[in-house]
Structures are given as structure tokens and as C-alpha cells.
Design a protein around this motif. Structure first.
Motif, PDB file in Angstrom:
ATOM      1  N   GLY A 184       0.806  -1.225   0.000  1.00 21.14           N
ATOM      2  CA  GLY A 184       0.000   0.000   0.000  1.00 21.14           C
ATOM      3  C   GLY A 184       0.826   1.257   0.000  1.00 21.14           C
ATOM      4  N   ASP A 185       2.117   1.158   0.404  1.00 22.65           N
ATOM      5  CA  ASP A 185       2.949   2.368   0.449  1.00 22.65           C
ATOM      6  C   ASP A 185       3.857   2.420  -0.778  1.00 22.65           C
ATOM      7  N   ILE A 186       4.311   3.639  -1.096  1.00 23.38           N
ATOM      8  CA  ILE A 186       5.240   3.836  -2.211  1.00 23.38           C
ATOM      9  C   ILE A 186       6.647   3.872  -1.622  1.00 23.38           C
ATOM     10  N   CYS A 187       7.569   3.104  -2.204  1.00 23.01           N
ATOM     11  CA  CYS A 187       8.909   3.054  -1.614  1.00 23.01           C
ATOM     12  C   CYS A 187       9.988   3.051  -2.687  1.00 23.01           C
ATOM     13  N   ALA A 188      11.235   3.228  -2.234  1.00 25.01           N
ATOM     14  CA  ALA A 188      12.405   3.213  -3.126  1.00 25.01           C
ATOM     15  C   ALA A 188      13.330   2.100  -2.658  1.00 25.01           C
ATOM     16  N   VAL A 189      13.737   1.249  -3.608  1.00 25.55           N
ATOM     17  CA  VAL A 189      14.536   0.058  -3.270  1.00 25.55           C
ATOM     18  C   VAL A 189      15.933   0.197  -3.873  1.00 25.55           C
ATOM     19  N   VAL A 190      16.966  -0.008  -3.034  1.00 24.06           N
ATOM     20  CA  VAL A 190      18.360   0.067  -3.491  1.00 24.06           C
ATOM     21  C   VAL A 190      18.962  -1.333  -3.433  1.00 24.06           C
ATOM     22  N   GLY A 191      19.765  -1.683  -4.442  1.00 22.20           N
ATOM     23  CA  GLY A 191      20.434  -2.995  -4.408  1.00 22.20           C
ATOM     24  C   GLY A 191      20.393  -3.712  -5.738  1.00 22.20           C
ATOM     25  N   PHE A 192      19.563  -3.231  -6.652  1.00 27.42           N
ATOM     26  CA  PHE A 192      19.467  -3.858  -7.977  1.00 27.42           C
ATOM     27  C   PHE A 192      19.948  -2.855  -9.021  1.00 27.42           C
ATOM     28  N   ASP A 193      20.734  -3.323  -9.985  1.00 23.57           N
ATOM     29  CA  ASP A 193      21.214  -2.407 -11.031  1.00 23.57           C
ATOM     30  C   ASP A 193      20.593  -2.705 -12.381  1.00 23.57           C
ATOM     31  N   ALA A 194      20.256  -3.975 -12.615  1.00 22.06           N
ATOM     32  CA  ALA A 194      19.860  -4.382 -13.982  1.00 22.06           C
ATOM     33  C   ALA A 194      18.357  -4.306 -14.219  1.00 22.06           C
ATOM     34  N   PHE A 195      17.663  -3.381 -13.547  1.00 21.01           N
ATOM     35  CA  PHE A 195      16.205  -3.342 -13.740  1.00 21.01           C
ATOM     36  C   PHE A 195      15.813  -2.313 -14.781  1.00 21.01           C
ATOM     37  N   GLN A 196      14.630  -2.486 -15.348  1.00 18.57           N
ATOM     38  CA  GLN A 196      14.045  -1.503 -16.273  1.00 18.57           C
ATOM     39  C   GLN A 196      12.688  -1.087 -15.701  1.00 18.57           C
ATOM     40  N   ILE A 197      12.178   0.074 -16.136  1.00 21.21           N
ATOM     41  CA  ILE A 197      10.828   0.465 -15.733  1.00 21.21           C
ATOM     42  C   ILE A 197       9.856  -0.552 -16.330  1.00 21.21           C
ATOM     43  N   GLY A 198       8.910  -1.028 -15.527  1.00 21.51           N
ATOM     44  CA  GLY A 198       7.972  -2.061 -15.996  1.00 21.51           C
ATOM     45  C   GLY A 198       8.286  -3.421 -15.397  1.00 21.51           C
ATOM     46  N   ASP A 199       9.560  -3.642 -14.949  1.00 17.85           N
ATOM     47  CA  ASP A 199       9.897  -4.892 -14.251  1.00 17.85           C
ATOM     48  C   ASP A 199       9.185  -4.910 -12.903  1.00 17.85           C
ATOM     49  N   SER A 200       9.103  -6.085 -12.267  1.00 18.50           N
ATOM     50  CA  SER A 200       8.474  -6.108 -10.932  1.00 18.50           C
ATOM     51  C   SER A 200       9.303  -6.936  -9.953  1.00 18.50           C
ATOM     52  N   PHE A 201       9.242  -6.520  -8.679  1.00 20.08           N
ATOM     53  CA  PHE A 201       9.860  -7.294  -7.592  1.00 20.08           C
ATOM     54  C   PHE A 201       8.855  -8.344  -7.143  1.00 20.08           C
ATOM     55  N   VAL A 202       9.346  -9.594  -6.994  1.00 17.81           N
ATOM     56  CA  VAL A 202       8.450 -10.711  -6.645  1.00 17.81           C
ATOM     57  C   VAL A 202       9.135 -11.579  -5.588  1.00 17.81           C
ATOM     58  N   ASP A 203       8.366 -12.502  -5.033  1.00 12.32           N
ATOM     59  CA  ASP A 203       8.916 -13.497  -4.122  1.00 12.32           C
ATOM     60  C   ASP A 203       9.730 -14.479  -4.975  1.00 12.32           C
ATOM     61  N   PHE A 204      11.013 -14.711  -4.620  1.00  7.17           N
ATOM     62  CA  PHE A 204      11.871 -15.514  -5.507  1.00  7.17           C
ATOM     63  C   PHE A 204      11.408 -16.973  -5.594  1.00  7.17           C
ATOM     64  N   GLU A 205      10.907 -17.512  -4.474  1.00  8.52           N
ATOM     65  CA  GLU A 205      10.473 -18.923  -4.468  1.00  8.52           C
ATOM     66  C   GLU A 205       9.180 -19.114  -5.266  1.00  8.52           C
ATOM     67  N   ASN A 206       8.211 -18.169  -5.103  1.00  7.59           N
ATOM     68  CA  ASN A 206       6.921 -18.270  -5.817  1.00  7.59           C
ATOM     69  C   ASN A 206       6.665 -16.993  -6.608  1.00  7.59           C
ATOM     70  N   PRO A 207       7.401 -16.792  -7.712  1.00 11.06           N
ATOM     71  CA  PRO A 207       7.260 -15.510  -8.427  1.00 11.06           C
ATOM     72  C   PRO A 207       5.928 -15.375  -9.166  1.00 11.06           C
ATOM     73  N   GLU A 208       5.307 -14.220  -9.024  1.00 12.34           N
ATOM     74  CA  GLU A 208       4.088 -13.901  -9.793  1.00 12.34           C
ATOM     75  C   GLU A 208       4.287 -12.503 -10.384  1.00 12.34           C
TER      76      GLU A 208
END
Length: 602
Positions: free
Chosen positions: A268-292
Motif C-alpha cells: 500500500g505504500d510507495i517506496c524506493a529500493v536500493v540494491g538492484f542495477d539491472a532493472f528496467q521500468i515495468g519490471d516487478s519485484f516478486v517473491d523468488f520462491e513463488n514468483p508472480e
């Protein structure tokens, strides 16, 4: 969990979005009592302040009655539609801001359509009710009709309306002036739903990015499901279904005008995530074990292209820091990461790139930003992108709205129809005539400056892309030829004064010119090569100090956009940090004549 409201402010350019955000910032006491804040706080980029427009969407957060309100200020110009489309995904509601005199404009329709498609809850704010000739009730009816025409749901049609003036700092549910803007802030809490939190594994789409020289690339978006903690291992879902595992190094939420470091962020909140370099706008962060992964944002296609190449004029490298094709390539690739509506294509020539964009303003902002960073380049004439659909040649069309005093309306209609525009609506709004046209995108290139000249600067013109339709044939270009410098050197008052009857000049005496550079506009069709560096021959009878400098008309100042709209196919613009010069693509006169003869023989 904290109460959160995510709201985007959308409007046509110049209807007062950024001023409204200023008032929200002041009303919620982000600044200390004695702190200097200035105006247009959100337009913190030099170009935005100079032009008085928002180019990049920005996030702030304010706290009102123990509720955190994330406010997203969006651009109002159609050329930055790609920016608006993606940031709306972070919002749960929108404030649609409409000018009490102008009413809904083409861009209002575009952004509202996107917001309604996403199912966002709208609040209508009719701004500038303190202006003379304003007509708030009539504008309210027009807004309702617009919602209806855009297939809004019954719930969306039942929108709350606030009236007021951002400048005077009040909003109310009626036309009665209030003490401040608290009725609107109360309205946000009442009408904008809390962020929908879905059950399930982590999902967060990256809708914009930031960059810090200390932290690297920063991904910004709204968490729709689950939560993210510092040092957590999560997956990054990229285009093509690839999932990359990575660790969250740092996590920030928006607070006031800045960011605050936190350990964990909930859905529900808007946040900024540091630690990834190879992302593009439109990509999404997901649970690595059960990605959706979340569906990617589709952005409208570009409608214009231009060539960007290295500066090959005699003044190459005198002014800029970055002058090679490698510098140019790296800078354009860097721009692609955050400018979604842009495309770049390598041409057969290693020094030239084809850059596709949404419109003249979209591309000129990129060029202006690059020249301020120290780049030198040569820009070609903007070309509209044609398509072949079912074997038929198609071109982009735009809906154009012009508001102009009644006495100039016939001139505007004449100019638009010369450029293959069709008049659909003509109505009177107070003392102004409101004209709506459908016009090929090609017809808009160079039209704004002609229209402002014909209407003594009174015309207010706006347009947006509507659809591809059959090609409408040739459109007349510039009617006058240009004056081209014959030799390199400094322009002299003696030569310019003698040539004034041939046309109007773009340079002043003392300015450096080179052979093939466009130094003025001729009074009639056809190009003319002139020698403006010739000095006065001095002898015993002639004194050096008797030149008639006072008779020289001041040069015509042209902005980058005006130059882009002015040049023809065989011309280009040399852009350096301190100069914008128009020139012929082929500088030598003999080579130009040879190329012309070859073109005729073909």
C-alpha cells in the motif's frame, strides 16, 4: 499499520497542478515556520522552472490528521504522456484539476482516460475561479460530459467537486471562498480509498527510477502485495519471463520532500529500493520462491523521429566537453532507461542515430538537457513516422484546440486548413473563439510560431495524438528561402547593413559564422549565398568610424523548438552548450549544387 492515501494530480499544462502541490505542502507544515521555500517547489529542475512546465513526475508525502498522503505531481504536456501513464499505477485516486475558464483541454482527456481505465477514484477540482470571465458551473458540466464520453462507471460519474484558487490558497465544495485548503484535504481522506492490500506473495511494479552517485540506481514503485525488508532476498521479474535473485541493500519511503530510510515497508505504500542495477521500468519485484510477475505497462508509440549526429561543423569541439559518437551513444542509451516513450536506432552511418519521440517538446527537452551537460551535436529535421496498414499509407493525426480572440479566428482557420486541418467545432467562450481541429501531425511542425505571429501572440494552442489515418498528401513547407554565409569569419556591421533589404538576419555584427551556416531569412523563395564578413575598405578618404551601425535591425532570436520547426530537409541545427546555429547539411556551395543536380537527374 499507518493510514495511507496515494493520489496523483493530473491536468492540462498550465492549469495549476504544481501551485496546488505547493499549497498542500504549506498547509501540512512540512517547512519550519522560518524556512524559506519559494514557489513551484516541485519543479526543481532548471528547465522546468524556466519553461514553467512539469517534465518529470515527482513524489512527496505529507501527513494530515494522522494519515500519510503520498502526492504524485505529473506532467501536463501531451509529449510526456509516457511519464503520466506509468506513475498513475502508483495511485488509488486522482485529483483532476481544470481551469475555470478554459475547461477540459485535449491533455485533460488523455490523462483522465488513462486514470479511469485503471479504475481510480476521481476528485474534480475547478481551479482559478478568481479569474475574470471564468465559468465554473459551465466547466463542471463539460467535465461531467467528458467523464460520460470516456465510459466512466456510475461510481466514477458520481465525483465530488471542489472550487477554488491555488494562487489565493483556498478550496471549498461551493463557490464561497474558504479560509484555506483544508476542505480539499478532508475530501482526499473522505473520497480516496485506502490502498487496496491484496493477500499473497510480494508484488511491486517499478514505475520510475532515481539515481544517486552513492547508492547507484534506485527503483521506485508501490507495493501491491506482501512487504519488503532490508537485507531480504527477493526476485526481479524482467522482460521475457527471466527472474533474477538479488538482495535489498537499503529501503526508503517518501517523507516530506525527501526520503526516509526504513527497515520494512508494507503493501500500500510507495517506496524506493536500493540494491538492484539491472532493472528496467515495468519490471516487478516478486517473491523468488513463488514468483508472480505483474503485467508490464504498454506505452503509446512515438510519432516523430530525428537524426542525432556528431557536430561536423568548422566550430567542432570549441564549445562542448562531449563531442564524439561514443559520447552521444552512451548518453542516449542512458536516457532510454528512464525515458519510456523514447526509442533510439543506429543508422548505416556510425556517427548518426535515429531518435524517436512523442513530439517536438519531448525531443527538444532531451536536446536542451544534453547541451547543458556539455554535449555537442547536429540535429536533423523532425520527420513524422508513417505506417503501412492493410496496404495503405497511414500517418498520425492529432486533435488540436485553439482559443483565440474573435478577430483572429479566421486567420487561425486559414493557417490550419492550409496544413490539411479540418475544423470540427467552433464555439464562443466569453470573448474568445474556441476552435477544434483534426490535423495531420506533419501540419503541426512550424504551425505554432506562424499562429502566434498571425494572432499577435494571443492564440492558446494545445494538441494530442488521436489516431493513424490515411496519408493526406503534400503540406506546404516554409515559403521563404534562407541567407547562407559564403565565408568563415566575424559578421561585420558594414556587410549586414548593406544586405538588410534582402532579408532579416539571425546573427548580429561581431558573431562568428562559417561557410554554409544559415545567417538569415530571405524576403522571397529560394536560397541566397551572402558575404557578411566583408569589412569596409579603408583609404585616405574613408574613416573607420563612420559606419551606420544604428540602422541595423536587431537579429531574430529563435528558441531550439522554433529552429526545429523552421529547418527544411536539407538543413540541420548545430547544438553546443552556448550556441544554437542553423546550417545547411552540405556546407560547401559547390557540393550543394552538385547534389541538387544529381537529385534532379534521378
Amino acid at each position: 499499520m499507518q493510514n495511507i492515501r496515494n493520489i496523483a494530480i493530473i491536468a492540462h499544462v498550465d492549469h495549476g497542478k504544481t501551485t496546488l502541490v505547493d499549497k498542500i505542502i504549506h498547509a501540512t507544515n512540512i517547512f519550519r515556520e522560518n524556512q524559506e521555500s519559494g514557489e513551484l517547489i516541485m519543479d526543481n529542475n532548471d528547465l522546468e522552472r524556466e519553461r514553467g512546465i512539469t517534465i518529470l513526475s515527482k513524489n512527496i508525502s505529507v501527513t494530515y490528521k494522522d494519515t500519510k498522503i503520498n502526492v504524485i505531481d505529473t506532467p501536463g504536456h501531451a509529449d510526456f504522456g509516457g511519464e503520466v501513464e506509468r506513475v498513475l499505477k502508483m495511485a488509488d485516486g486522482v485529483i483532476l484539476l481544470v481551469d475555470a475558464f478554459e475547461g477540459p483541454m485535449p491533455q485533460t482527456r488523455f490523462v483522465l482516460h488513462k486514470a479511469l481505465e485503471l479504475g481510480l477514484k476521481p476528485i474534480v477540482v475547478i481551479n482559478k475561479v478568481d479569474k475574470p470571465n471564468c465559468r465554473p458551473e459551465e466547466v463542471h458540466d463539460q467535465v461531467f460530459d467528458l467523464f460520460f464520453n470516456l465510459d466512466a462507471t456510475e461510481e466514477q460519474l458520481d465525483f465530488p467537486t471542489f472550487y477554488g484558487s491555488s494562487k489565493q490558497g483556498w478550496f471549498n465544495t461551493s463557490l464561497e471562498p474558504a479560509a484555506d485548503i483544508t476542505p480539499l484535504l478532508d475530501g482526499i481522506l473522505k473520497y480516496v480509498p485506502e490502498s487496496k492490500v491484496q493477500e499473497g506473495n510480494l508484488q511491486m511494479q517499478i514505475t520510475s527510477l532515481d539515481y544517486s552517485s552513492f547508492l547507484g540506481r534506485i527503483a521506485i514503485g508501490k507495493i501491491t502485495r506482501g512487504s519488503i525488508s532490508e537485507n531480504q532476498w527477493i526476485g526481479l521479474a524482467q522482460e521475457g519471463g527471466k527472474i533474477v535473485k538479488g538482495k535489498v541493500k537499503e529501503l526508503y519511503v517518501f517523507e516530506g520532500l525527501g526520503k526516509k530510510k526504513v527497515q520494512e515497508v508494507q503493501a500500500g505504500d510507495i517506496c524506493a529500493v536500493v540494491g538492484f542495477d539491472a532493472f528496467q521500468i515495468g519490471d516487478s519485484f516478486v517473491d523468488f520462491e513463488n514468483p508472480e510477475p505483474m503485467p508490464r505497462t504498454a506505452i503509446d508509440e512515438p510519432t516523430l523521429n530525428m537524426t542525432f549526429s556528431i557536430n561536423n561543423s568548422p566550430f567542432f569541439g570549441k564549445d562542448g566537453k562531449y563531442v564524439t559518437s561514443n559520447h552521444l551513444k552512451e548518453r542516449l542509451e542512458k536516457e532510454l532507461e528512464k525515458n519510456l516513450a523514447l526509442r533510439v536506432q543506429q543508422t548505416d552511418d556510425a556517427n548518426t542515430f535515429l531518435v524517436f519521440g512523442r513530439g517536438i517538446l519531448h525531443l527538444s527537452v532531451l536536446i536542451e538537457t544534453m547541451r547543458r551537460e556539455g554535449y555537442e551535436m547536429t540535429i536533423g529535421q523532425p520527420q513524422v513516422i508513417l505506417r503501412e496498414i492493410d496496404g495503405e499509407k497511414m500517418e498520425p493525426y492529432e486533435s488540436m484546440v485553439v482559443d483565440v480572440p474573435e478577430e483572429y479566428a479566421s486567420r487561425v482557420i486559414d493557417l490550419a486548413t492550409q496544413r490539411k486541418g479540418d475544423l470540427h467545432i467552433m464555439e464562443t467562450k466569453g470573448e474568445m473563439q474556441h476552435l477544434e481541429f483534426e490535423i495531420p501531425s506533419r501540419g503541426l511542425i512550424g504551425l505554432r510560431s506562424q499562429m502566434l505571429t498571425a494572432t499577435a501572440g494571443e492564440a492558446i494552442m494545445a494538441h494530442r495524438f488521436s489516431e493513424y489515418k490515411p496519408f493526406k498528401g503534400a503540406i506546404p513547407g516554409r515559403s521563404n528561402g534562407v541567407l547562407i554565409a559564403k565565408n568563415q569569419g566575424q559578421g561585420t556591421a558594414y556587410s549586414i547593413e548593406k544586405l538588410q533589404d534582402r532579408g532579416r538576419f539571425f546573427v548580429d555584427p561581431g558573431e562568428e559564422v562559417y561557410a554554409g551556416m544559415i545567417v538569415g531569412e530571405q524576403n522571397k523563395p529560394g536560397d541566397l549565398v551572402v558575404n557578411i564578413v566583408e569589412g569596409k575598405q579603408l583609404n585616405n578618404m574613408r574613416a573607420a568610424g563612420k559606419d551606420k551601425d544604428g540602422n541595423i535591425a536587431p537579429k531574430i532570436q529563435m528558441s531550439l523548438e522554433e529552429c526545429m520547426e523552421y529547418i527544411q530537409a536539407d538543413e540541420a541545427i548545430e547544438v553546443t552548450p552556448n550556441f544554437i546555429r542553423m546550417r545547411k547539411k552540405i556546407l560547401a556551395e559547390e557540393d550543394r549544387k552538385r547534389a541538387e543536380r544529381m537529385a534532379k537527374s534521378e
